[in-house]
Design an enzyme around this catalytic site. Structure first.
Site, mmCIF file in Angstrom:
data_model
loop_
_atom_site.group_PDB
_atom_site.id
_atom_site.type_symbol
_atom_site.label_atom_id
_atom_site.label_comp_id
_atom_site.label_asym_id
_atom_site.label_seq_id
_atom_site.Cartn_x
_atom_site.Cartn_y
_atom_site.Cartn_z
ATOM 1 N N ASP A 61 10.510 -16.095 29.314
ATOM 2 C CA ASP A 61 10.586 -15.304 28.085
ATOM 3 C C ASP A 61 11.677 -15.942 27.240
ATOM 4 O O ASP A 61 12.862 -15.882 27.601
ATOM 5 C CB ASP A 61 10.933 -13.845 28.421
ATOM 6 C CG ASP A 61 11.031 -12.972 27.175
ATOM 7 O OD1 ASP A 61 11.085 -13.521 26.040
ATOM 8 O OD2 ASP A 61 11.059 -11.735 27.328
ATOM 9 N N ASN A 88 5.965 -23.753 22.111
ATOM 10 C CA ASN A 88 4.816 -23.192 21.393
ATOM 11 C C ASN A 88 4.970 -21.700 21.119
ATOM 12 O O ASN A 88 4.408 -21.193 20.142
ATOM 13 C CB ASN A 88 3.547 -23.446 22.238
ATOM 14 C CG ASN A 88 2.386 -22.578 21.807
ATOM 15 O OD1 ASN A 88 1.704 -22.871 20.833
ATOM 16 N ND2 ASN A 88 2.166 -21.462 22.511
ATOM 17 N N LYS A 94 1.404 -9.033 11.304
ATOM 18 C CA LYS A 94 0.166 -9.093 10.517
ATOM 19 C C LYS A 94 0.489 -8.779 9.055
ATOM 20 O O LYS A 94 1.432 -8.025 8.767
ATOM 21 C CB LYS A 94 -0.847 -8.050 11.028
ATOM 22 C CG LYS A 94 -1.234 -8.238 12.488
ATOM 23 C CD LYS A 94 -2.195 -9.387 12.672
ATOM 24 C CE LYS A 94 -2.540 -9.578 14.143
ATOM 25 N NZ LYS A 94 -2.804 -10.971 14.494
ATOM 26 N N TYR A 192 8.094 -15.172 8.338
ATOM 27 C CA TYR A 192 7.457 -16.172 9.213
ATOM 28 C C TYR A 192 7.671 -17.567 8.638
ATOM 29 O O TYR A 192 8.033 -18.506 9.355
ATOM 30 C CB TYR A 192 5.963 -15.859 9.341
ATOM 31 C CG TYR A 192 5.197 -16.836 10.204
ATOM 32 C CD1 TYR A 192 5.259 -16.766 11.599
ATOM 33 C CD2 TYR A 192 4.405 -17.827 9.633
ATOM 34 C CE1 TYR A 192 4.559 -17.667 12.394
ATOM 35 C CE2 TYR A 192 3.703 -18.727 10.417
ATOM 36 C CZ TYR A 192 3.783 -18.643 11.800
ATOM 37 O OH TYR A 192 3.087 -19.543 12.583
ATOM 38 N N VAL A 194 10.044 -18.666 6.588
ATOM 39 C CA VAL A 194 11.445 -19.105 6.715
ATOM 40 C C VAL A 194 11.755 -19.480 8.169
ATOM 41 O O VAL A 194 12.437 -20.478 8.442
ATOM 42 C CB VAL A 194 12.409 -18.012 6.204
ATOM 43 C CG1 VAL A 194 13.855 -18.339 6.559
ATOM 44 C CG2 VAL A 194 12.264 -17.837 4.691
ATOM 45 N N LYS A 196 9.809 -20.776 10.297
ATOM 46 C CA LYS A 196 9.221 -22.092 10.602
ATOM 47 C C LYS A 196 9.889 -23.205 9.785
ATOM 48 O O LYS A 196 9.954 -24.343 10.243
ATOM 49 C CB LYS A 196 7.708 -22.057 10.380
ATOM 50 C CG LYS A 196 6.967 -21.127 11.350
ATOM 51 C CD LYS A 196 7.085 -21.604 12.804
ATOM 52 C CE LYS A 196 6.137 -20.839 13.723
ATOM 53 N NZ LYS A 196 6.196 -21.276 15.135
ATOM 54 N N VAL A 229 -5.679 -21.738 13.123
ATOM 55 C CA VAL A 229 -6.411 -21.714 14.393
ATOM 56 C C VAL A 229 -6.819 -20.284 14.779
ATOM 57 O O VAL A 229 -5.997 -19.364 14.676
ATOM 58 C CB VAL A 229 -5.514 -22.316 15.516
ATOM 59 C CG1 VAL A 229 -6.274 -22.361 16.829
ATOM 60 C CG2 VAL A 229 -5.030 -23.709 15.133
ATOM 61 N N THR A 231 -6.845 -17.507 16.795
ATOM 62 C CA THR A 231 -6.111 -16.932 17.934
ATOM 63 C C THR A 231 -5.821 -15.475 17.590
ATOM 64 O O THR A 231 -6.110 -15.024 16.476
ATOM 65 C CB THR A 231 -4.754 -17.650 18.143
ATOM 66 O OG1 THR A 231 -3.967 -17.449 16.951
ATOM 67 C CG2 THR A 231 -4.929 -19.131 18.405
HETATM 68 P P1 NDP Z 1 -0.869 -16.200 19.895
HETATM 69 O O1 NDP Z 1 -0.341 -14.925 19.363
HETATM 70 O O2 NDP Z 1 -2.296 -16.313 20.266
HETATM 71 O O3 NDP Z 1 -0.008 -16.675 21.156
HETATM 72 C C1 NDP Z 1 1.392 -16.657 21.093
HETATM 73 C C2 NDP Z 1 1.927 -16.937 22.482
HETATM 74 O O4 NDP Z 1 3.361 -16.902 22.409
HETATM 75 C C3 NDP Z 1 1.505 -15.866 23.490
HETATM 76 O O5 NDP Z 1 1.307 -16.472 24.747
HETATM 77 C C4 NDP Z 1 2.730 -14.965 23.536
HETATM 78 O O6 NDP Z 1 2.862 -14.252 24.737
HETATM 79 C C5 NDP Z 1 3.815 -16.013 23.418
HETATM 80 N N1 NDP Z 1 5.126 -15.454 23.117
HETATM 81 C C6 NDP Z 1 5.510 -14.657 22.101
HETATM 82 N N2 NDP Z 1 6.796 -14.328 22.224
HETATM 83 C C7 NDP Z 1 7.254 -14.920 23.361
HETATM 84 C C8 NDP Z 1 8.482 -14.956 24.047
HETATM 85 N N3 NDP Z 1 9.540 -14.265 23.612
HETATM 86 N N4 NDP Z 1 8.580 -15.700 25.176
HETATM 87 C C9 NDP Z 1 7.536 -16.397 25.633
HETATM 88 N N5 NDP Z 1 6.327 -16.364 25.073
HETATM 89 C C10 NDP Z 1 6.196 -15.638 23.930
HETATM 90 O O7 NDP Z 1 -0.482 -17.291 18.797
HETATM 91 P P2 NDP Z 1 -0.989 -18.780 18.528
HETATM 92 O O8 NDP Z 1 -1.532 -19.370 19.764
HETATM 93 O O9 NDP Z 1 -1.787 -18.756 17.302
HETATM 94 O O10 NDP Z 1 0.405 -19.471 18.152
HETATM 95 C C11 NDP Z 1 1.054 -20.455 18.943
HETATM 96 C C12 NDP Z 1 2.080 -21.143 18.064
HETATM 97 O O11 NDP Z 1 1.413 -21.800 16.971
HETATM 98 C C13 NDP Z 1 3.087 -20.196 17.421
HETATM 99 O O12 NDP Z 1 4.355 -20.806 17.409
HETATM 100 C C14 NDP Z 1 2.550 -20.042 16.004
HETATM 101 O O13 NDP Z 1 3.564 -19.684 15.097
HETATM 102 C C15 NDP Z 1 2.016 -21.436 15.755
HETATM 103 N N6 NDP Z 1 1.030 -21.539 14.674
HETATM 104 C C16 NDP Z 1 -0.177 -20.906 14.774
HETATM 105 C C17 NDP Z 1 -1.119 -21.039 13.775
HETATM 106 C C18 NDP Z 1 -2.457 -20.418 13.854
HETATM 107 O O14 NDP Z 1 -3.246 -20.575 12.883
HETATM 108 N N7 NDP Z 1 -2.826 -19.738 14.931
HETATM 109 C C19 NDP Z 1 -0.826 -21.841 12.566
HETATM 110 C C20 NDP Z 1 0.456 -22.489 12.579
HETATM 111 C C21 NDP Z 1 1.340 -22.336 13.602
HETATM 112 P P3 NDP Z 1 2.269 -12.741 24.929
HETATM 113 O O15 NDP Z 1 0.820 -12.898 25.293
HETATM 114 O O16 NDP Z 1 3.102 -12.206 26.040
HETATM 115 O O17 NDP Z 1 2.462 -12.017 23.631
#
Ligand code: NDP
Length: 275
Positions: A61, A88, A94, A192, A194, A196, A229, A231
């Protein structure tokens, strides 16, 4: 030869999971799926094993300093360090969320900037010679930079920006949102974005530091955007699949041993982007 090891934060779902899958197929070493919640992580592990993949698991975490230090100790003792680190894990409120902006700013920067910084503080010393560090940032961070005041833009782009000054700027943003003074302070209306901007700027600072302090180790550290993406974070309308979103982070994680660049750059679609 010692076993090579890759660690991906927030990889129980979304882009992180797709990165783990791709690394399991392409990286000659052990790949660690990590998640903050052990149950969610193990559930995903079961699915991957049923697909014939063989990742390992560790709880991590990034908001919990004791979790970060326990993981760092584990990788140091078991493998003598880490070859690939993909930061990542990230969060985003939202668009329709009615949580006050100041709270959104504090919570978003806590995970995306400050916790990612904590990861780097504790894991960068563990990165082995020839290692690769990938920080998943976003094109939204570049857009937010362009919406900052000229004075802030100058600092974020400056080659003499220090980690401490950057952290101070991120703290200033959060404080100014609490007084509703962030607009006068030169900030855009996006927590968000800022956060990044901070992740990309931090990547550039730490890459410069690696070049200066460990030039012989040839570690390459970059920030990237996975694209928009599909997700849980970005929703179903995004054009890219998680597998497509993983392509650029995986490309940076697997830059060949003789590569000297990109390093300290912001990369999208496998191309260095202007900052
Ligand atoms: P998701 O919400 O699908 O996944 C985020 C992941 O991060 C989950 O596994 C979540 O765990 C985990 N997470 C959140 N907080 C913590 C924490 N404190 N410790 C460990 N794990 C944590 O998001 P995405 O897959 O879309 O995003 C992945 C990355 O890509 C992020 O950094 C996002 O900002 C970036 N990004 C995404 C874009 C998109 O279009 N999807 C575009 C640009 C960047 P849990 O399941 O427990 O919540």
């Amino acid at each position: 030869m010692s076993t090579k090891v890759a660690v991906v934060t927030g990889s129980n779902k979304g882009i992180g999971l797709a990165i783990v899958k791709a690394l399991c197929q392409q990286f000659q070493g052990v790949v660690y799926l990590t998640s903050r919640d052990i149950g969610r992580g193990k559930e995903t592990m079961d699915t991957l094993v049923s697909e014939g993949l063989k990742p390992m698991f560790h709880q991590l975490d990034i908001n919990d300093l004791s979790s970060i230090t326990a993981a760092a100790k584990y990788f140091k003792e078991k493998y003598g360090g880490v070859d690939i680190l993909v930061n990542n894990a990230g969060i985003a409120f939202k668009g329709a969320d009615t949580t006050p902006f100041a709270i959104q700013a504090e919570v978003t920067l806590k995970t995306n900037f400050f916790a990612t910084r904590d990861m780097l503080t504790h894991f960068l010393p563990l990165i082995k010679s020839g290692g690769r560090v990938v920080n998943v940032s976003s094109f939204v961070g570049s857009r937010a930079l362009n919406q900052c005041s000229p004075a802030l833009q100058e600092r974020f782009r400056s080659e003499d920006l220090s980690e401490e000054e950057l952290a101070g700027l991120m703290e200033r943003f959060v404080k100014e949102t609490q007084k509703d003074e962030h607009k006068q302070g030169g900030w855009p209306e996006t927590a968000y974005g800022v956060s990044k901007t901070g992740v990309t700027a931090l990547s550039m600072i730490l890459a410069r530091r690696l070049s200066k302090e460990r030039p012989g180790d040839k570690i390459l550290l970059n920030a990237c955007c996975p694209g928009w993406v599909r997700t849980d974070m970005a929703g179903t309308k995004a054009p890219k699949s998680p597998e497509e979103g993983a392509e650029t982070p995986v490309y940076l994680a697997l830059l060949p041993p003789d590569a000297t660049q990109p390093h300290g750059r912001f990369v999208s679609d496998k191309e260095v982007q202007p900052w």
